[in-house]
Design a protein around this motif. Sequence first.
Motif, PDB file in Angstrom:
ATOM      1  N   GLY A 193       0.797  -1.220   0.000  1.00 15.15           N
ATOM      2  CA  GLY A 193       0.000   0.000   0.000  1.00 15.15           C
ATOM      3  C   GLY A 193       0.826   1.264   0.000  1.00 15.15           C
ATOM      4  O   GLY A 193       0.448   2.270   0.635  1.00 15.15           O
ATOM      5  N   LYS A 194       1.946   1.266  -0.725  1.00 17.24           N
ATOM      6  CA  LYS A 194       2.822   2.430  -0.789  1.00 17.24           C
ATOM      7  C   LYS A 194       2.571   3.226  -2.064  1.00 17.24           C
ATOM      8  O   LYS A 194       2.167   2.678  -3.089  1.00 17.24           O
ATOM      9  N   TYR A 195       2.861   4.515  -1.965  1.00 15.31           N
ATOM     10  CA  TYR A 195       2.719   5.395  -3.126  1.00 15.31           C
ATOM     11  C   TYR A 195       4.055   5.388  -3.875  1.00 15.31           C
ATOM     12  O   TYR A 195       4.961   6.177  -3.598  1.00 15.31           O
ATOM     13  N   LEU A 196       4.161   4.458  -4.829  1.00 20.06           N
ATOM     14  CA  LEU A 196       5.395   4.298  -5.594  1.00 20.06           C
ATOM     15  C   LEU A 196       5.259   4.987  -6.942  1.00 20.06           C
ATOM     16  O   LEU A 196       4.206   4.945  -7.568  1.00 20.06           O
ATOM     17  N   MET A 197       6.362   5.607  -7.376  1.00 25.29           N
ATOM     18  CA  MET A 197       6.350   6.278  -8.676  1.00 25.29           C
ATOM     19  C   MET A 197       7.771   6.358  -9.205  1.00 25.29           C
ATOM     20  O   MET A 197       8.749   6.182  -8.459  1.00 25.29           O
ATOM     21  N   ASP A 198       7.865   6.622 -10.512  1.00 30.85           N
ATOM     22  CA  ASP A 198       9.173   6.718 -11.146  1.00 30.85           C
ATOM     23  C   ASP A 198       9.665   8.169 -11.064  1.00 30.85           C
ATOM     24  O   ASP A 198       9.846   8.862 -12.071  1.00 30.85           O
TER      25      ASP A 198
END
Length: 364
Positions: free
Chosen positions: A202-207
């Motif tokens: 449930g993490k807010y992952l992004m490039d």
Amino acid sequence: MAVLRVKFTKSQRDKLAQVLWLLNWVSVVTGIILFSLGLFLKVEINKRRELMAEREIHSVPNMLIAVGLIACIINFVGGKICYDCVDTNKFLRWKLVMLPYIICTFFFTLCVLVGALMCYSMHGELEESLALGLSDAMRYYKDTDTPGRCFLKRTIDLLQIQFQCCGNKGHRDWFQIQWISNRYLDMSKQEVLDRLRSNVEGKYLMDGVPFSCCNVNSPRHCIQYQLTNNSAHFNYDYKTEDLNLWKRGCHQALVEYYTNIMHSIGLTVLLIWLFELSVLTGVRYLQTALENVLRQGDPESESDGWLLENSFVETARSNFNIIKNLGKCNQVDTTVNGDPNIDKPCTAHYGPDNVPPKQTPMAS
């Protein structure tokens, strides 16, 4: 046969004592240098202790600080001894002290050598400590409202700007962690919710990467979001474009930084060890030469000085026998049944005259 025997005249012994007096005071300065180097290294490590895991990396600066203090004391005493050794009569007060002093100084020089070698052998522990410490610090980058972690964002940003690095191993490390706090996420947007649901944790992952990863020398404006999306930027190809981000990881940057410091300190300590060893050699020659003068009874006569009175093999064998016989000093020779008194004749006491009484024949 003595090892490295050298003959000294009266004037040569006096000059040797004077030179050693001066060198011992120089050695006091080298002790201060050792102490300063250990203190400097300890301060440099403590500057970035938040980025290091708990490892035995403080053993090297602590070793240098301790050795530096001991060097000042030992060489101060050595200077006093060498100053008095100019006069043969004053040497008598130090005669029984010089050999233990030389032995203590020999072990001290070994500690200096160990300190130098530790500077070169710390590389593995340093790499492991920084790898784990940087990973933890990056994971807590977003916790700006958490007591005890609120300073980590500033620490990492300053680190990446100062050392011109990004991430632990590289900029892609930021893709694998949530580095934006939930406090600054708009939960009403579907895009944000989709990102939070896109992974099990449930993490807010992004490039994307923090602003401190941007290369200030790049002519193009900083591209820190949607790094893998070619369509999001004009005239941009993620695979072939020279990204305007720092290419080097912070782990490599810090390891190189501390390794350079450690190698410079190690070389300095190694040179100090060679200097201390030469001073110790001179003191040994002075001690043996003066002791031989006392044996001859003529203070003006020539005398021999040496490093070892016997060869290395004979000295080692003699010391081994001494150690071997230490445990036999208090042993009692026993027989098979373990009674130490079995072979001892009984001694009877017959009064003050110690005369046995005459036996009275018995009547038949």
